[in-house]
Design an enzyme around this catalytic site. Structure first.
Site, PDB file in Angstrom:
ATOM      1  N   HIS A 104      -0.610  11.099  -1.830  1.00  0.00           N
ATOM      2  CA  HIS A 104      -1.869  10.760  -1.331  1.00  0.00           C
ATOM      3  C   HIS A 104      -2.690  11.888  -0.861  1.00  0.00           C
ATOM      4  O   HIS A 104      -3.921  11.642  -1.319  1.00  0.00           O
ATOM      5  CB  HIS A 104      -1.827   9.751  -0.210  1.00  0.00           C
ATOM      6  CG  HIS A 104      -3.130   9.131   0.163  1.00  0.00           C
ATOM      7  ND1 HIS A 104      -3.857   9.823   1.410  1.00  0.00           N
ATOM      8  CD2 HIS A 104      -3.988   8.404  -0.005  1.00  0.00           C
ATOM      9  CE1 HIS A 104      -4.913   9.289   1.572  1.00  0.00           C
ATOM     10  NE2 HIS A 104      -5.013   8.167   0.867  1.00  0.00           N
TER      11      HIS A 104
ATOM     12  N   HIS B  14       0.838  -1.102  -0.055  1.00  0.00           N
ATOM     13  CA  HIS B  14       0.019   0.099   0.080  1.00  0.00           C
ATOM     14  C   HIS B  14       0.948   1.200  -0.071  1.00  0.00           C
ATOM     15  O   HIS B  14       1.527   1.372   0.925  1.00  0.00           O
ATOM     16  CB  HIS B  14      -0.939   0.026   1.105  1.00  0.00           C
ATOM     17  CG  HIS B  14      -1.851   1.156   1.354  1.00  0.00           C
ATOM     18  ND1 HIS B  14      -2.096   2.031   2.498  1.00  0.00           N
ATOM     19  CD2 HIS B  14      -2.789   1.680   0.659  1.00  0.00           C
ATOM     20  CE1 HIS B  14      -3.034   2.725   2.103  1.00  0.00           C
ATOM     21  NE2 HIS B  14      -3.524   2.439   1.001  1.00  0.00           N
TER      22      HIS B  14
ATOM     23  N   ASP C 225      -0.683   6.378  -5.659  1.00  0.00           N
ATOM     24  CA  ASP C 225      -2.033   7.442  -5.627  1.00  0.00           C
ATOM     25  C   ASP C 225      -1.311   8.554  -6.610  1.00  0.00           C
ATOM     26  O   ASP C 225      -0.247   8.939  -6.363  1.00  0.00           O
ATOM     27  CB  ASP C 225      -2.195   8.111  -4.454  1.00  0.00           C
ATOM     28  CG  ASP C 225      -2.654   6.915  -3.353  1.00  0.00           C
ATOM     29  OD1 ASP C 225      -3.771   6.477  -3.645  1.00  0.00           O
ATOM     30  OD2 ASP C 225      -1.876   6.925  -2.365  1.00  0.00           O
TER      31      ASP C 225
END
Ligand code: G3P
Ligand code: MG
Length: 249
Positions: A55, A13, A42
């Site tokens: 992010h 992640h 992201d």
């Protein structure tokens, strides 16, 4: 739609956010070093329309800057330190350009989930510019990135620009209608906050031909339960916990 590579069970992640500063090149390198097979990142646009890997809406938490990412030009963002907040040894780490991240991740041989982050007004432009860069920089011989977003508009734009690349619809707060929406968007997968998942919901998605990916899962107990329920893969800040124990991890 290309589905190769989605035998993956564990996705780092934001790189591997528990081990290195999130969404940085150092983070992607750390994931590879720890044996993590895929990473998620992201993408947002700077004030001058450059896709970067970041992010939050605001700069404060993960850099030494202040203000909003989307109102800050790239030249200012590139002066910021995106590593020290995590650990002093990462001092000098930059907010990566998407193109830099694509080059590094592909070079490391990692799979990629590219999440497009944008509010409704910016979704199509963000997806368009991110996909343009990804189509240019991601090597054609590698399995294509999985493109995901909370924004249906961003996913529609991704489908228009890269119809052969797989897509995943992200959902956070509301399960109702998600399966139908993902199907309408031609998605391969639904990416769901783990708190929204049940065995019945996973079965519903799978019966509709969708893979289910769960975020953000950092405990062994939760991961085992979710896989047992039929989740394809988990996003984890601690993805390395499982690597080596599973085949493929
Ligand atoms: O893509 C899974 C996960 O990254 C979605 O939530 O807020 O961490 O981008 P977030
Ligand atoms: Mg994300």
């Amino acid at each position: 739609m290309a589905t190769e590579g989605l035998s993956v069970k564990v996705i780092g992640h934001r790189g591997i956010a528990a081990m290195a500063p999130e969404n940085t090149l150092a983070g992607f390198r750390a994931a590879a070093r720890l044996g993590v097979p895929w990473v998620e990142l992201d993408v947002q646009l700077t004030a001058d329309g450059q896709p970067v890997v970041f992010h939050d809406d605001d700069l404060q938490r993960t850099t030494n800057g202040q203000g909003h990412l989307v109102t800050t030009p790239l030249s200012v963002l590139r002066e910021l330190d995106a590593g020290s907040w995590f650990k002093q040894s990462f001092q000098g780490e930059k907010i990566p350009l998407l193109t830099e991240a694509l080059t590094v991740i592909a070079g490391l041989g990692l799979g990629l989930n590219l999440e497009i982050k944008a509010d409704a007004g910016r979704a199509v432009r963000t997806a368009g510019l991110a996909l343009e860069r990804a189509l240019e920089y991601w090597p054609g011989h590698l399995p294509p990135p999985l493109i995901s977003s909370f924004s249906p508009e961003a996913l529609s734009e991704a489908a228009r620009l890269a119809p052969h690349w797989p897509r995943g619809l992200l959902i956070a707060g509301q399960w109702r209608g998600a399966v139908a929406r993902a199907r309408r968007l031609g998605c391969l997968s639904l990416h769901v906050h783990h708190g929204l998942l049940s065995q019945a919901r996973i079965a519903e998605a799978r019966a509709a031909g969708l893979l289910v990916l769960a975020y953000t899962v950092n405990s062994r107990v939760l991961a085992t339960r979710l896989w047992g329920w039929g989740v394809q893969a988990i996003f984890s800040d601690r993805a390395h916990l499982w690597c080596g124990a599973l085949e493929p991890c």
